[in-house]
Scaffold this active site. Structure first.
Site, PDB file in Angstrom:
ATOM      1  N   CYS A  10     -48.224  26.457   5.906  1.00 45.46           N
ATOM      2  CA  CYS A  10     -48.331  26.500   4.164  1.00 45.46           C
ATOM      3  C   CYS A  10     -49.448  26.144   3.595  1.00 45.46           C
ATOM      4  O   CYS A  10     -50.693  25.649   4.566  1.00 45.46           O
ATOM      5  CB  CYS A  10     -47.062  25.385   3.870  1.00 45.46           C
ATOM      6  SG  CYS A  10     -47.650  23.629   4.285  1.00 45.46           S
ATOM      7  N   CYS A  13     -50.936  22.580   4.914  1.00 47.20           N
ATOM      8  CA  CYS A  13     -51.297  22.659   6.391  1.00 47.20           C
ATOM      9  C   CYS A  13     -52.785  23.301   6.342  1.00 47.20           C
ATOM     10  O   CYS A  13     -53.611  22.839   6.886  1.00 47.20           O
ATOM     11  CB  CYS A  13     -50.306  23.499   7.141  1.00 47.20           C
ATOM     12  SG  CYS A  13     -48.672  22.816   7.017  1.00 47.20           S
TER      13      CYS A  13
END
Length: 79
Positions: A10, A13
């Site tokens: 994501c 991340c």
């Protein structure tokens, strides 16, 4: 030194990965940064919220995007 970024890939991340990369460059330490996106692997670390950062197999933070400064501290502590 091995730094692992745990998460699904994501936006948070990716940001944590970029922060880790910057911290490694700023400290000059030799480190391999690895993305771990397999949830079975992530669960082995006992992490319930991502993103997470693991340095030398020790979870340093999870559930937030650590700053470059925080990651530099984690790196120094792991030396």
């Amino acid at each position: 030194m091995i730094i692992k970024i745990l998460g699904s890939g994501c936006m948070n991340c990716k940001k944590l990965y970029e922060n880790a990369k910057a911290a490694v460059e700023e400290t000059g330490v030799e480190a391999e940064i690895v993305k771990v996106e397999d949830f079975k692997e992530i669960m082995k670390y006992g992490v319930m919220r991502t993103p997470a950062i693991v340095i030398n197999e020790k979870v340093k933070a999870f559930g937030k995007v650590s700053t470059v400064s925080e990651i530099k501290t984690f790196i120094e502590d792991a030396r």
